[in-house]
Design a protein around this motif. Structure first.
Motif: not given
Length: 543
Positions: A103-104, A12-15, A136-137
């Protein structure tokens, strides 16, 4: 070669904002195991295999998570990530590939908040997520909306939710009370909700009741005519400035306190109302208004602010109505609220009209009928002759869930029944034709009788003038019958033969006269002498 190491699972990747964390599970019982990850990026939706690269921050880690924020710089590209277990020279098979578009899957981070308690209110300043970050996202921070949750710091606290601007104040608070709050940034159009900020608590102060301040500030708006009203509780001389702020300025993170402007025509006034329609130049935005009270000692006080969203704050007034009648229809002409010059009312509210009409009679049970139309012209059919009809109209907007009061009643009487006049006219025409049919033969008969009488008693042919002058008395004698006076005996033949014939006729005439005297019917001497004179004149005329 063969290995006893198992592959990591549940990748899993958490952003959060631009912070990337890779997490996984490892079920092996091996000791001294480390983990290393690789990634690859596909540019512009390319699907060709690209070279795997070591994932910075995730090499030879001993725990089951790592931070690789520095490795990701393109947030709209597709990325693949995989990881394996390692122990000295021994490695496990690669895990399954985790695919992501940063981004999603990113979450909005918590905003920053600053609090200040003053004069019974809490002033709050919210800074956007990533406020102090270079990368910045979320590029456009003006798209953020902020949701505030506030509650009293007590055992039975009740939570309240409200929206706040980056710079705002929270009122309606109890004095000398500790309140706790937290703020969340959201992107409503993308249905994204961010993480809450850390909880902050602050104690309120008591509000100073300044009599100079205007109170109960409110807006009354009808047909796009806007008026601000307030109350004055100051007993001495006071003047007012009405100020406004364009709403979008509050969405900015800048200080807008110096951007308030005075409403034209509402400066240094003593009235407690102001017409500020001139500043409403657009219906797509909103405005804030406040009243600045000033005493003669140059002391001032600002009232509470009121928000004006033109199309929502405004109320719809009653429309104008005119009615007219024709043979079979009642015509209704409607003037939109605000008059024909109010384009905003007509264009933005998408108005419809509810028409009520009824017979105005002594019978109170007459049914009121309703008709809904979109146009400003309507008709009503099935009318009763010689009846008074009344109409009133209400304008409404389904889009804004608004409706006006009903207009004044307009009444008009329908014309009488036309069947009776038609019957009378038909009777008259029939009688006239009958009279003509009877009178024409009678007139013709009278005309024929008149011609007969005129022909018998007043003939058109008259004797010649020479005979008419000679012996006229003889021929007009009443003793001659009409059968003895043929027209041909009155002509004179100017030849010798005619003269002989006339002599013979004259002799016969003499004989006839003699016979008449012998008969004794007429023995008057005067007549005899007259006859003799006539005979002598006749002889002379013949000669």
């Amino acid at each position: 070669g063969q290995t006893n190491l198992k592959s990591p699972q549940d990748i899993q990747v958490y952003v959060v904002n631009t912070n990337f964390t890779l997490r996984w599970n490892y079920t092996g019982n091996d000791t001294n195991v480390t983990f290393s990850a690789e990634y690859r990026r596909f540019e512009d939706f390319e699907t060709n295999e690209t070279e795997w690269k070591e994932l910075p921050g995730c090499q030879n880690v001993t725990c089951t998570e790592c931070d690789f924020s520095s490795a990701i710089t393109e947030y709209y590209d597709t990325h693949h990530v995989r990881i394996r277990a390692e122990r000295r020279e021994e490695v496990s098979p690669w895990s399954s590939i985790f695919e992501m578009i940063p981004y999603f899957i990113a979450q909005i981070g918590p905003p920053g908040i600053e609090l200040q308690s003053i004069n019974g209110v809490i002033k709050i300043k919210v800074s956007p997520p990533e406020a102090n970050q270079v990368r910045k996202m979320w590029i456009d921070h003006l798209r953020f909306k902020y949701n505030l949750v506030i509650w009293e710091h007590s055992s039975n606290a009740k939570f309240r939710n409200r929206s706040v601007f980056p710079t705002d104040k929270i009122d309606d608070l109890a004095p000398d009370t500790t309140y706790c709050l937290k703020v969340q940034a959201t992107l409503p159009l993308e249905l994204q909700e961010g993480l809450f900020s850390p909880i902050r608590c602050i104690k309120t102060t008591r509000k100073v009741n300044d009599l100079l301040c205007a109170t109960n500030v409110s807006v009354l708006a009808l047909n796009m005519k806007f008026h601000l009203h307030w109350n004055n509780q100051y007993k001495q001389h006071v003047s007012y400035n009405v100020q406004y702020l364009i709403g979008y300025l509050k969405k900015l993170h800048d200080d807008y306190s110096v951007k308030w402007l005075n409403v034209p025509g509402c400066e240094n006034i003593t009235d407690t109302q102001c017409n500020f329609s001139s500043i409403i130049t657009t219906t797509s935005g909103f405005y804030y208004l406040r009243v600045q009270a000033m005493s003669e000692y140059n002391k001032s006080c600002l009232s509470n602010e009121v928000k004006v969203d033109p199309l929502i704050t405004n109320e719809i007034g009653p429309p104008g109505v005119k009615v007219d009648i024709s043979d079979v229809l009642l015509h209704i002409q409607i003037s939109p609220p605000g008059g024909s010059e109010s384009e905003v009312m007509r264009d933005h509210y998408d108005l419809s009209y509810r028409v009520l009409y009824w017979k105005n009679s002594s019978n109170n049970e007459e049914e009121i009928k309703m008709k809904v139309i979109k146009q400003t012209i309507g008709t009503v059919s099935d009318l009763t002759p010689s009846t008074l009809y009344c109409v009133k109209v209400q304008a409404f907007s389904e889009v804004y869930n608004k409706s006006s009061c009903y207009s004044r009643e307009e009444c008009i009487k329908t014309p009488g029944d036309k069947i009776l006049p038609l019957i009378i006219l038909a009777t008259f025409v029939t009688a006239l034709i009958a009279v003509l049919l009877v009178a024409m033969p009678l007139v013709f008969a009278l005309y024929q009788a008149y011609n007969k009488i005129k022909y018998v008693f007043f003939p058109s042919c008259q004797p010649p003038s020479n005979i008419e002058g000679f012996g006229g008395q003889l021929f007009r004698s009443p003793y001659l019958s009409t059968t003895e006076e043929p027209i041909e005996n009155c002509s004179i033949i100017g030849t010798v033969t005619t003269e002989v014939v006339n002599q013979i006729d004259f002799k016969d005439y003499k004989y006839s006269k003699q016979s008449s005297r012998d008969s004794g019917n007429y023995s008057n001497d005067d007549d005899t002498s007259g006859s003799k004179a006539s005979e002598e004149m006749l002889v002379k005329g013949i000669v």
